[in-house]
Design a protein around this motif. Structure first.
Motif, PDB file in Angstrom:
ATOM      1  N   GLU A  39      -3.858   5.966  -8.322  1.00 61.07           N
ATOM      2  CA  GLU A  39      -4.150   4.542  -9.263  1.00 61.07           C
ATOM      3  C   GLU A  39      -3.633   3.433  -8.561  1.00 61.07           C
ATOM      4  N   LEU A  68       0.821  -1.289   0.008  1.00 63.72           N
ATOM      5  CA  LEU A  68       0.263   0.257  -0.310  1.00 63.72           C
ATOM      6  C   LEU A  68       0.724   1.248  -0.304  1.00 63.72           C
ATOM      7  N   HIS A 107       6.576  -5.268  -7.083  1.00 60.71           N
ATOM      8  CA  HIS A 107       4.670  -5.566  -6.656  1.00 60.71           C
ATOM      9  C   HIS A 107       4.931  -6.260  -6.720  1.00 60.71           C
ATOM     10  N   THR A 154       2.206   2.798  -3.900  1.00 63.41           N
ATOM     11  CA  THR A 154       1.144   3.371  -4.629  1.00 63.41           C
ATOM     12  C   THR A 154       1.275   5.509  -3.885  1.00 63.41           C
ATOM     13  N   PRO A 155       1.085   5.609  -5.098  1.00 57.69           N
ATOM     14  CA  PRO A 155       0.483   5.837  -6.747  1.00 57.69           C
ATOM     15  C   PRO A 155       1.466   4.661  -7.441  1.00 57.69           C
ATOM     16  N   TYR A 156       1.265   4.426  -8.499  1.00 59.13           N
ATOM     17  CA  TYR A 156       1.390   3.265  -9.090  1.00 59.13           C
ATOM     18  C   TYR A 156       2.437   3.724  -9.772  1.00 59.13           C
ATOM     19  N   ARG A 192      -6.294  -1.137 -12.348  1.00 57.80           N
ATOM     20  CA  ARG A 192      -5.545  -0.760 -10.801  1.00 57.80           C
ATOM     21  C   ARG A 192      -6.342  -0.291  -9.902  1.00 57.80           C
ATOM     22  N   HIS A 199      -8.232  -2.406  -8.506  1.00 62.64           N
ATOM     23  CA  HIS A 199      -7.145  -2.976  -7.613  1.00 62.64           C
ATOM     24  C   HIS A 199      -7.033  -1.998  -6.394  1.00 62.64           C
ATOM     25  N   ARG A 200      -6.729  -1.459  -6.606  1.00 64.89           N
ATOM     26  CA  ARG A 200      -6.183  -0.561  -5.713  1.00 64.89           C
ATOM     27  C   ARG A 200      -7.751  -0.402  -4.062  1.00 64.89           C
ATOM     28  N   ARG A 225      -8.788   4.446   2.315  1.00 66.18           N
ATOM     29  CA  ARG A 225      -8.433   5.077   0.778  1.00 66.18           C
ATOM     30  C   ARG A 225      -8.895   6.402   1.275  1.00 66.18           C
TER      31      ARG A 225
END
Length: 304
Positions: free
Chosen positions: A304, A153, A166, A156-158, A229, A232-233, A288
């Motif tokens: 994302e 976690l 990852h 993130t971000p991607y 994504r 997914h997050r 989140r």
């Protein structure tokens, strides 16, 4: 002949339990700091991880019965408030002694314990070795999965540069959680005959907890394999929340409500069994939302 007062005076001082209380105070302070000053909750989460690791390491260093006795000792303090002066026939229904009072690190200071706590200790102290081995695998795998989820976690971000790392950590998390929950369900399958846990309600409650956690994890895997994504997050935050709920919300809420419901057998333990994981999912969504709000406040891009 020693008196009851002398027995209490000679009782050991459970340093591990007292240190846990101190750490919980620090942990609560970090939570309040994060809420009041709108700071990052990273310190709070990592403090929780550190305490989890400390408690769980005891099962491997000191042995399962000793670690459970320390765990029971954490709950003995509150649930025994006001009990010492009561006659035996007025002791609340959810308080019972355990064999030789060996299920606690408080010695003779506390001889009544939550029914679930006494049963928890005796199942592993006097049960088959295989049961303890399964518990150790469950603890190890779930602890690893919880730590890795926290790391994932944070990534993130991607970041395309960390995609391989990852993905690898994600695979390890999935494997560990699959094994850990499999062991948990194995242990839960025995709970139907344990009235102190709540019998079949406890068994199916633990099954529902496992389904909640694993369901979020599987949805997270399905969405990332589909290339989504964002979804997914969302599901991985929910998965993390379900794990935190199953571990910490379960224990903290039980610590609070067990003394309040000590007149009702198995009521407190059944509440946390059924509620902790779904409540954790909701807290994951809240976390989140908080992260996204803070990112926008600081002028960051959409996560994302």
């Amino acid at each position: 002949m020693a008196t009851a007062t002398e027995g209490i005076a000679d009782s050991p001082i459970p340093v591990g339990v007292l240190l846990t209380y101190c750490w919980l105070v620090v942990w609560g302070y970090l939570l309040v700091q994060g809420l009041q000053r709108q700071r990052s909750f990273q310190d709070f989460f990592w403090a929780g991880i550190a305490l989890m690791a400390s408690l769980n390491m005891g099962y491997f260093v000191n042995g399962v019965p000793e670690a459970i006795a320390n765990f029971v000792g954490i709950y003995d303090t509150l649930i025994n408030l006001g009990i010492g002066s009561l006659p035996e026939n007025e002791i609340p229904a959810n308080l019972i002694p355990c064999h030789n009072n060996s299920c606690t690190v408080w010695g003779d200071r506390y001889v009544q314990h939550a029914a679930w706590a006494s049963a928890f200790y005796e199942r592993f102290a006097y049960g088959p070795k295989l049961r303890s081995y399964i518990l150790l695998v469950h603890i190890a795998c779930n602890s690893i999965a919880l730590v890795l989820t926290q790391i994932l976690l944070i990534q993130t971000p991607y970041n395309p540069q960390k995609k391989a790392q990852h993905k690898l950590l994600g695979y390890i998390t999935f494997i560990c959680e699959t094994i850990g929950l499999g062991c948990a369900c194995w242990l839960a399958s025995e709970h139907g005959e344990i009235d102190e846990y709540g019998g079949k309600w406890a068994k199916y409650g633990f099954y529902s907890m496992a389904a909640c956690v694993y369901g979020c994890l599987l949805r997270g895997i399905v969405t990332i394999r589909a290339g989504d994504r964002v979804a997914h997050r969302m599901w991985m935050f929910r998965f993390a929340g379900s794990m935190w709920g199953s571990f910490w919300l379960f224990r903290v809420v039980l610590f609070v409500i067990d003394p309040l419901l000590r007149s009702y057998k198995a009521a407190a333990i059944l509440i946390v069994i059924w509620v902790s994981a779904p409540a954790g999912v909701m807290l994951g969504d809240l976390a989140r939302w908080w992260v996204d709000k803070e990112t926008k406040t600081k002028g960051g891009s959409k996560i994302e």
